[in-house]
Design a protein around this motif. Structure first.
Motif, PDB file in Angstrom:
ATOM      1  N   ASP A 325     -37.610  -5.300  46.501  1.00  0.00           N
ATOM      2  CA  ASP A 325     -38.964  -5.421  45.963  1.00  0.00           C
ATOM      3  C   ASP A 325     -39.840  -4.196  46.268  1.00  0.00           C
ATOM      4  OD1 ASP A 325     -39.149  -6.007  48.624  1.00  0.00           O
ATOM      5  OD2 ASP A 325     -40.089  -7.970  48.373  1.00  0.00           O
ATOM      6  N   ASP A 326     -39.299  -3.209  46.973  1.00  0.00           N
ATOM      7  CA  ASP A 326     -40.000  -1.939  47.199  1.00  0.00           C
ATOM      8  C   ASP A 326     -39.599  -0.937  46.133  1.00  0.00           C
ATOM      9  OD1 ASP A 326     -41.463  -2.250  49.406  1.00  0.00           O
ATOM     10  OD2 ASP A 326     -40.261  -0.965  50.703  1.00  0.00           O
ATOM     11  N   MET A 327     -38.525  -1.292  45.429  1.00  0.00           N
ATOM     12  CA  MET A 327     -37.994  -0.361  44.463  1.00  0.00           C
ATOM     13  C   MET A 327     -39.004  -0.220  43.331  1.00  0.00           C
ATOM     14  SD  MET A 327     -34.361  -0.531  42.579  1.00  0.00           S
ATOM     15  CE  MET A 327     -34.834  -1.668  41.286  1.00  0.00           C
ATOM     16  N   LEU A 328     -39.326   1.023  43.012  1.00  0.00           N
ATOM     17  CA  LEU A 328     -40.275   1.246  41.939  1.00  0.00           C
ATOM     18  C   LEU A 328     -39.486   1.494  40.673  1.00  0.00           C
ATOM     19  CD1 LEU A 328     -42.332   3.830  43.980  1.00  0.00           C
ATOM     20  CD2 LEU A 328     -42.923   1.435  43.592  1.00  0.00           C
ATOM     21  N   ILE A 329     -39.975   0.980  39.593  1.00  0.00           N
ATOM     22  CA  ILE A 329     -39.331   1.311  38.325  1.00  0.00           C
ATOM     23  C   ILE A 329     -40.339   2.140  37.546  1.00  0.00           C
ATOM     24  CG2 ILE A 329     -38.188   0.431  36.276  1.00  0.00           C
ATOM     25  CD1 ILE A 329     -37.407  -2.009  37.783  1.00  0.00           C
ATOM     26  N   VAL A 330     -40.010   3.405  37.429  1.00  0.00           N
ATOM     27  CA  VAL A 330     -40.952   4.321  36.794  1.00  0.00           C
ATOM     28  C   VAL A 330     -40.377   4.724  35.451  1.00  0.00           C
ATOM     29  CG1 VAL A 330     -42.218   6.473  37.068  1.00  0.00           C
ATOM     30  CG2 VAL A 330     -41.601   5.129  39.086  1.00  0.00           C
ATOM     31  N   GLY A 432     -47.413  -5.298  35.726  1.00  0.00           N
ATOM     32  CA  GLY A 432     -46.795  -4.017  35.389  1.00  0.00           C
ATOM     33  C   GLY A 432     -45.293  -4.069  35.606  1.00  0.00           C
ATOM     34  N   LEU A 433     -44.687  -2.914  35.691  1.00  0.00           N
ATOM     35  CA  LEU A 433     -43.226  -2.905  35.716  1.00  0.00           C
ATOM     36  C   LEU A 433     -42.644  -3.083  37.102  1.00  0.00           C
ATOM     37  CD1 LEU A 433     -42.678  -0.100  33.124  1.00  0.00           C
ATOM     38  CD2 LEU A 433     -42.086  -2.498  32.887  1.00  0.00           C
ATOM     39  N   LYS A 434     -43.520  -3.137  38.105  1.00  0.00           N
ATOM     40  CA  LYS A 434     -42.978  -3.254  39.469  1.00  0.00           C
ATOM     41  C   LYS A 434     -42.345  -4.625  39.629  1.00  0.00           C
ATOM     42  CE  LYS A 434     -43.914  -2.623  44.240  1.00  0.00           C
ATOM     43  NZ  LYS A 434     -44.727  -3.008  45.308  1.00  0.00           N
ATOM     44  N   LYS A 435     -41.066  -4.639  39.970  1.00  0.00           N
ATOM     45  CA  LYS A 435     -40.374  -5.920  40.094  1.00  0.00           C
ATOM     46  C   LYS A 435     -40.637  -6.518  41.440  1.00  0.00           C
ATOM     47  CE  LYS A 435     -36.533  -6.250  36.999  1.00  0.00           C
ATOM     48  NZ  LYS A 435     -35.118  -6.001  36.834  1.00  0.00           N
TER      49      LYS A 435
END
Ligand code: DLL
Length: 435
Positions: A325-330, A432-435
């Motif tokens: 859940d820290d993984m950013l999806i850019v 937003g796209l942050k999962k």
């Protein structure tokens, strides 16, 4: 090595694991309505657990399940058997509460003694413990472990950086225990205060954990302090620090006679083979107050089961790059903050003090990294700063495959953290796209 079980043949270890797993399943099934319901829904009874392979048939437990049973709903013992309670701060909603019986405390102290024994910490060592004391498990976990191995422990907790340095020097600290970001901050303030790190301090090893650290940051800490870098890994839901510890060969061994690891595909829940990256899941097999079945950590890692040069036969986990859940999806590309940190440590002129700011421009995500430059580059003036910025942008593109905007800031202007560092500011919409 603190305990010979750490180097036991795998068959012996697996026999112990199975027996303990079976006991734990009986315990949770008969004592915790939540687990009885979950087992029943899957049509599985504790007696169906006949081999370690059957672990994958058991239900998962999540942080939300702990929250839903706040505060003590998943405990298997009456409160008069609980001797310690910890809790995680929890940025959203209720905190997660964990409890320990006397026996659980013994297990915790044992795994912390094993952790410190990775570099033979013992009588004569002075452990400067700058993990936070209190509800966070870091401070008290290291504290009891250090006493167990016979070292002198200085319970300094977080904060008061200058006073910490004074105590470390005057008390002759040989071991430093804190988050990697705080160790870097200590080094920085020490230099400002006119200390010479390797000359004025006797730190021979550091136990760093509670947050991810890139390879670059590790090298920097080793180099600046002249220490052996030992990694500490753990989470309060499982026990606290002491779930896994780094050996002198740099392998992070899981104390799996107490905590059985699995790696799963986060989307499907399927167990992945060794060597494949996925979400780490733990089942505790000796905990009494709060045994937990297949706890989804959200930490991303890879497991390896080859024996290690240090003699331990325990499963090795790769260092956690970040939490799922820290993984950013850019713009569709997955980015972990530690990858950004790694680039910063490769490029001369910057310090690993940074903040990642995420925003949206139209439909596109925009990733900006604010990074502190070092004193020398700052003094070199605008030409040097522009060149540094261009170089960083290029390196980020090479490593992360995304365009990153770099904002260079003056040395020592970003906020320092005394515990876990806060690296991300997400200004995108909540959905937003942050999962
Ligand atoms: O951070 C326990 C701990 C204290 C570990 C001191 C090591 C040293 P929690 O506050 O519950 O417990 O946070 C657990 O921190 O799921 C990981 O995401 C992260 N974490 C812990 N150790 C590491 C590490 C403590 N070595 C969460 N590398 C975990 C990367 C880590 N992340």
């Amino acid at each position: 090595m603190w305990n010979e079980i750490e180097s036991a043949p795998r068959e012996e270890l697996e026999k112990i694991q199975l027996r303990r797993l079976q006991d734990t399943c009986q315990r949770v099934y008969h004592l915790v309505p939540f687990y009885k319901k979950k087992f029943d829904e899957l049509g599985i009874k504790p007696a169906d657990v006949r081999s370690l392979e059957d672990l994958k048939r058991l239900p998962f437990t999540t942080k939300q399940d702990l929250r839903d049973h706040y505060p003590f709903g998943l405990f298997t013992v009456p409160m008069d058997q609980v001797v310690r309670i910890h809790s995680s701060s929890g940025t959203t909603g209720k905190p997660t509460v964990v409890g320990y019986t006397k026996h659980d405390m013994e297990v915790w102290i044992e795994v912390m003694a094993r952790t410190l024994s990775m570099v033979d910490v013992g009588p004569g060592d002075v452990v400067h413990n700058a993990y936070g004391y209190g509800l966070f498990t870091g401070g008290l976990g290291f504290h009891y472990g250090a006493e167990k191995v016979g070292a002198a422990v200085v319970p300094s907790s977080g904060g008061f950086t200058k006073r910490q340095l004074l105590l470390m020097k005057d008390f002759g600290a040989t071991i430093l225990a804190c988050t990697p970001s705080f160790a870097l901050h200590l080094a920085e303030v020490a230099k400002e205060e006119g200390y010479e790190l390797k000359k004025d301090f006797k730190i021979r090893a550091g136990f760093f954990g509670a947050e991810p650290a890139s390879q670059g940051l590790r090298e920097e800490l080793k180099e600046q302090w002249g220490l052996i870098y030992c990694e500490a890994y753990g989470l309060s839901e499982i026990i606290g620090p002491g779930v896994a510890a780094g050996c002198p060969y740099g392998n992070l061994h899981i104390f799996e006679d107490h905590f059985i690891p699995e790696v799963i595909d986060s989307e499907t829940g399927e167990v992945l083979p060794d060597g494949e990256e996925g979400e780490l899941v733990f089942t505790t097999v000796t905990k009494q107050a709060l045994p937990i079945i297949r706890y989804r950590t959200k930490d991303v890692t890879v497991l390896h089961r080859e024996p290690c040069k240090c003699g331990r036969t325990l499963t090795v986990m790769e260092s956690v790059k970040g939490r799922a859940d820290d993984m950013l999806i850019v713009n569709g590309v997955n980015v972990f903050p530690s990858q950004v940190e790694h680039v910063l440590t490769k490029v001369e002129g910057t310090t690993p003090n940074y903040v990642i700011v995420l925003d949206k421009k139209g439909v596109l995500d925009k990733l900006e990294v604010w990074v502190e430059v070092d004193d020398k580059t700052f003094a070199d003036g605008i030409g040097a700063l522009e060149a540094l910025k261009a170089r960083l942008q290029q390196e980020m593109l090479n490593d992360l495959y995304i365009n990153v905007k770099i904002k260079l800031v003056e040395p020592k202007t970003l906020e320092r953290s005394m515990g876990k560092a806060k690296r991300i500011i997400d200004k995108r919409d909540a959905e937003g796209l942050k999962k």
